[in-house]
Design a protein around this motif. Structure first.
Motif, mmCIF file in Angstrom:
data_model
loop_
_atom_site.group_PDB
_atom_site.id
_atom_site.type_symbol
_atom_site.label_atom_id
_atom_site.label_comp_id
_atom_site.label_asym_id
_atom_site.label_seq_id
_atom_site.Cartn_x
_atom_site.Cartn_y
_atom_site.Cartn_z
ATOM 1 N N ASN A 45 0.886 -1.122 -0.111
ATOM 2 C CA ASN A 45 -0.063 0.165 -0.141
ATOM 3 C C ASN A 45 0.715 1.410 -0.081
ATOM 4 N N THR A 46 2.108 1.308 -0.305
ATOM 5 C CA THR A 46 2.882 2.384 -0.455
ATOM 6 C C THR A 46 2.580 2.903 -1.767
ATOM 7 N N LEU A 47 2.331 4.328 -1.555
ATOM 8 C CA LEU A 47 2.064 5.158 -2.951
ATOM 9 C C LEU A 47 3.466 5.234 -3.753
ATOM 10 N N VAL A 48 3.222 5.099 -4.991
ATOM 11 C CA VAL A 48 4.304 5.064 -5.840
ATOM 12 C C VAL A 48 4.155 5.986 -7.140
ATOM 13 N N GLY A 49 2.800 6.311 -7.292
ATOM 14 C CA GLY A 49 2.158 7.091 -8.546
ATOM 15 C C GLY A 49 0.753 7.347 -8.458
ATOM 16 N N MET A 50 0.346 8.359 -9.250
ATOM 17 C CA MET A 50 -1.104 8.499 -9.827
ATOM 18 C C MET A 50 -1.284 8.396 -11.079
ATOM 19 N N LEU A 51 -2.256 7.742 -11.612
ATOM 20 C CA LEU A 51 -2.764 7.452 -12.886
ATOM 21 C C LEU A 51 -4.049 8.309 -13.044
ATOM 22 N N THR A 52 -4.158 9.025 -14.025
ATOM 23 C CA THR A 52 -5.391 9.942 -14.437
ATOM 24 C C THR A 52 -5.976 9.446 -15.833
ATOM 25 N N LEU A 53 -7.150 9.691 -16.071
ATOM 26 C CA LEU A 53 -7.903 9.283 -17.111
ATOM 27 C C LEU A 53 -7.293 10.001 -18.210
ATOM 28 N N ARG A 54 -6.882 11.418 -17.832
ATOM 29 C CA ARG A 54 -6.054 12.309 -18.758
ATOM 30 C C ARG A 54 -4.763 11.188 -19.260
ATOM 31 N N ASP A 55 -3.958 10.927 -18.407
ATOM 32 C CA ASP A 55 -2.779 10.112 -18.716
ATOM 33 C C ASP A 55 -2.977 8.967 -19.734
ATOM 34 N N ILE A 56 -4.211 8.266 -19.709
ATOM 35 C CA ILE A 56 -4.436 7.385 -20.444
ATOM 36 C C ILE A 56 -4.760 7.878 -21.755
ATOM 37 N N SER A 57 -5.556 8.946 -21.610
ATOM 38 C CA SER A 57 -6.035 9.530 -22.982
ATOM 39 C C SER A 57 -5.125 10.371 -23.892
#
Length: 121
Positions: A45-57
């Motif tokens: 559960n260590t945070l390593v990043g964030m992924l957004t819908l924008r990153d995918i698009s």
């Protein structure tokens, strides 16, 4: 309002994804749960990043076979802690334009999420 702590208002049941998962699964989770981003966490559960819908698009190509770690934001992550004051989160969001701020403990483990929609409520 200046004394309101994040731990009292943050989202505690956060949908997450692992860095080794496929982008296709991340997109499916976002659509299924109606969220615009997923915190990326390791097994502990260590945070390593964030992924957004924008990153995918943004890439605009067939990215379904890529892994989350290939598109996630991992550098200079803006985070808060349980003791962060609400006004500090508002300040972070307005200065950076970031709509979702992960809340972590002293060990960097994800414990919640603050979003603009939570602030509006």
């Amino acid at each position: 309002m200046s004394d309101v702590k994040i731990k009292n208002v943050m989202i505690k049941n956060v949908f997450t994804i692992g860095p080794e998962e496929k982008i296709a699964l991340a997109r499916l989770k976002m659509l299924r749960y109606g969220v615009g981003a997923l915190p990326v966490v390791k097994e502990d559960n260590t945070l390593v990043g964030m992924l957004t819908l924008r990153d995918i698009s943004l890439p605009g190509m067939n990215i379904g076979n890529l892994h989350v770690k290939d598109l996630m934001t991992k550098n200079n992550l803006i985070t808060g802690t349980e003791s962060t004051k609400l006004v500090e989160i508002i300040d972070m969001m307005s200065k950076t334009g970031i709509q979702r701020i992960p809340i972590v403990d002293a060990d960097g483990k994800l414990i919640g999420l603050m979003t603009q929609s939570v602030l509006i409520r």
